[in-house]
Design a protein around this motif. Structure first.
Motif, short mmCIF file in Angstrom:
data_model
loop_
_atom_site.label_atom_id
_atom_site.label_comp_id
_atom_site.label_asym_id
_atom_site.label_seq_id
_atom_site.Cartn_x
_atom_site.Cartn_y
_atom_site.Cartn_z
N GLY A 29 12.79 31.40 -1.86
CA GLY A 29 13.03 30.49 -2.72
C GLY A 29 11.05 28.61 -1.83
N SER A 30 11.06 30.09 -0.80
CA SER A 30 10.40 28.43 -0.16
C SER A 30 9.22 28.41 -0.85
N SER A 31 8.57 27.10 -1.39
CA SER A 31 7.54 26.59 -1.50
C SER A 31 6.25 27.03 -0.29
N ALA A 32 6.72 26.77 1.13
CA ALA A 32 5.04 27.35 2.03
C ALA A 32 4.50 28.44 1.51
N PRO A 33 3.41 27.34 1.95
CA PRO A 33 2.13 28.92 1.68
C PRO A 33 1.79 29.95 1.89
N LEU A 34 1.71 31.26 1.12
CA LEU A 34 1.38 32.37 2.81
C LEU A 34 0.44 32.48 2.68
N ALA A 91 -0.01 31.89 -15.37
CA ALA A 91 1.02 30.95 -15.53
C ALA A 91 2.24 30.31 -15.72
N ALA A 92 2.85 30.96 -16.77
CA ALA A 92 3.54 30.04 -17.55
C ALA A 92 4.27 29.11 -17.77
N ALA A 93 4.25 28.60 -19.35
CA ALA A 93 4.50 27.15 -19.23
C ALA A 93 5.95 26.59 -18.71
N ALA A 122 -1.48 37.60 -2.51
CA ALA A 122 -2.64 36.55 -3.98
C ALA A 122 -2.40 36.22 -4.60
N CYS A 123 -0.55 36.13 -4.60
CA CYS A 123 0.55 35.66 -6.01
C CYS A 123 0.30 34.67 -5.62
N PRO A 124 0.12 32.98 -7.19
CA PRO A 124 0.34 31.94 -6.99
C PRO A 124 1.60 31.28 -6.10
N ARG A 125 1.55 30.37 -5.79
CA ARG A 125 2.57 30.46 -4.74
C ARG A 125 3.41 29.68 -6.06
N GLY A 126 3.59 29.03 -6.72
CA GLY A 126 4.29 28.72 -7.99
C GLY A 126 4.79 29.89 -9.18
N THR A 127 4.23 30.22 -9.03
CA THR A 127 5.24 31.90 -9.58
C THR A 127 5.71 32.53 -8.42
N ARG A 128 5.55 32.86 -7.33
CA ARG A 128 5.97 33.37 -6.42
C ARG A 128 7.74 32.07 -6.04
N VAL A 129 7.66 30.61 -6.33
CA VAL A 129 9.12 30.28 -6.33
C VAL A 129 9.62 30.28 -7.28
N ALA A 148 2.31 58.99 -22.33
CA ALA A 148 2.45 57.79 -22.26
C ALA A 148 3.38 57.47 -21.42
N VAL A 149 3.09 56.40 -19.99
CA VAL A 149 3.65 56.39 -19.16
C VAL A 149 3.78 54.54 -19.20
N VAL A 150 4.72 53.86 -19.08
CA VAL A 150 4.06 51.91 -18.89
C VAL A 150 5.28 51.47 -17.23
N LEU A 151 3.96 50.53 -16.76
CA LEU A 151 4.94 50.27 -15.47
C LEU A 151 4.60 49.06 -15.15
N SER A 152 6.09 48.50 -15.07
CA SER A 152 6.16 47.19 -14.43
C SER A 152 6.27 46.90 -12.95
N HIS A 153 5.22 45.96 -12.40
CA HIS A 153 5.38 45.91 -11.42
C HIS A 153 6.85 44.63 -11.12
N GLY A 154 7.15 44.43 -10.25
CA GLY A 154 7.68 43.57 -8.68
C GLY A 154 7.47 42.35 -9.04
N TRP A 155 8.46 41.05 -8.09
CA TRP A 155 8.45 40.04 -8.29
C TRP A 155 7.19 39.97 -6.94
N THR A 156 6.04 39.37 -6.80
CA THR A 156 4.78 38.61 -6.51
C THR A 156 4.01 39.69 -6.64
N CYS A 157 3.54 40.89 -7.29
CA CYS A 157 3.24 42.00 -7.49
C CYS A 157 1.79 41.80 -8.30
N SER A 158 1.34 42.73 -9.05
CA SER A 158 0.60 43.33 -10.18
C SER A 158 0.44 44.44 -10.66
N THR A 159 -0.71 44.57 -10.82
CA THR A 159 -0.86 46.36 -10.73
C THR A 159 -1.45 47.13 -10.30
N HIS A 160 -1.65 46.30 -9.13
CA HIS A 160 -2.71 47.67 -8.47
C HIS A 160 -1.09 47.94 -7.37
#
Length: 312
Positions: free
Chosen positions: A170-175, A79-81, A209-216, A39-51
């Motif tokens: 940390g900018s909240s500007a949309p990408l 999204a996290a609470a 594709a990362c939601p703005r709120g998550t990124r910030v 088994a191998v477990v893959l954990s991605h980084g900020w603003t990314c996904s399993t892709h």
């Protein structure tokens, strides 16, 4: 930069499930490859996904059980609470994924890129992490002083550069949509100067594709990051890989982590590569994961999915 053709579809998971974290957060998990394989477990980084791990999944799933998951708020994980953004939450999520996918006593090689590596540092020493981790690969990551050491802005180190870097990350500007200008910005900030256009496009599609709120929200956590103690608790064999042209998490971080690790088995520096090493240098990253699995995993382990009864 010339536009490339249609994107290659990401690998299709053999199965999907939802792991439930300590605070009730639901974590999307994908399983690829044979169920009885190492088994191998893959954990991605900020603003990314399993892709982000597509190249590794395609290669490793031929003879490994590959478990990839979306960090909370990323990809297909909701999204996290409020109050759900912290390194402790990331560690909780990883433990939930391990419990949901690995049978009792079954070990895996864990690979984490950027925030995914920080997730591993945060979880180091926890009971489920210890139970299920045979070895670790840390890709393009650091344990502290991320904004202070960042080279995204070509300025002299100091308070002004640190303050401006924090404001940009940390900018909240949309990408917005991916455009030629946004691709150039992404390549400058996160990839090596010689990155192939197709790989820049791949990263741009994932990051945008990362939601703005998550990124910030996660940018704020990374700004205050201090996981130096977690590195010292990471007592399993650990390899470190980083690009020498990484502006976001410069190679000084990889060297510091390697020096602090109790069992650093390898430090690989990739000349001219940037922050997105699993995409920029997929063969090198995959080879390190495969090597760790060959050395530290018992191929006769029972990788039974019985633990998945705990998942929803």
């Amino acid at each position: 930069m010339k536009r490339t053709g249609p994107a290659v579809p990401p690998p299709v998971a053999a199965r999907e499930l939802t792991a439930v974290s300590a605070d009730g957060a639901r974590i999307h998990v994908e399983l690829h490859g044979p169920e009885d394989a190492p088994a191998v477990v893959l954990s991605h980084g900020w603003t990314c996904s399993t892709h982000f791990w597509a190249a590794q999944i395609r290669d490793l799933a031929a003879d490994h059980r590959v478990i990839a998951y979306d960090q909370r708020g990323h990809g297909r994980s909701p999204a996290a609470a409020r109050g759900g953004h912290s390194t402790e939450a990331l560690a909780d999520d990883l433990e939930a994924v391990l419990a949901a996918t690995l049978g009792r006593g079954t070990k895996a090689v864990l690979a984490g890129h950027s925030m995914g590596g920080m997730t591993i540092m945060a979880a180091a020493g926890r009971p489920r992490f210890t139970e299920h981790t045979a070895a670790v690969l840390l890709c393009s990551t650091g344990s502290s002083r991320l904004v202070h050491e960042s080279l995204v802005l070509p300025m002299r180190p100091g308070r002004l550069r640190t303050r401006l870097t924090a404001a940009i990350l940390g900018s909240s500007a949309p990408l917005g949509p991916v455009t030629p200008v946004s691709r150039r910005i992404l390549r400058y900030a996160t990839m090596g100067p010689g990155s192939a256009p197709a790989r820049v496009d791949e990263c741009a599609r994932i990051v945008h594709a990362c939601p703005r709120g998550t990124r910030v929200a996660w940018a704020g956590v990374l700004e205050e990051l201090d996981l130096d103690a977690g590195v010292r608790r990471l007592t399993v064999p650990t390899a470190v890989i980083a690009g020498t042209a990484d502006r976001l998490t410069p190679v000084v971080h990889a060297r510091a982590v390697a020096e602090a690790l109790p069992q650093c088995v390898d430090l690989t520096e990739l000349p001219g590569m940037g922050h997105m090493t699993p995409v920029e240098a997929p063969e090198a990253v995959t080879a390190l994961i495969r090597s760790l699995a060959d050395v530290y995993l018992d191929v006769c382990q029972d990788a039974s999915p019985k633990a998945e009864e705990q998942a929803v």
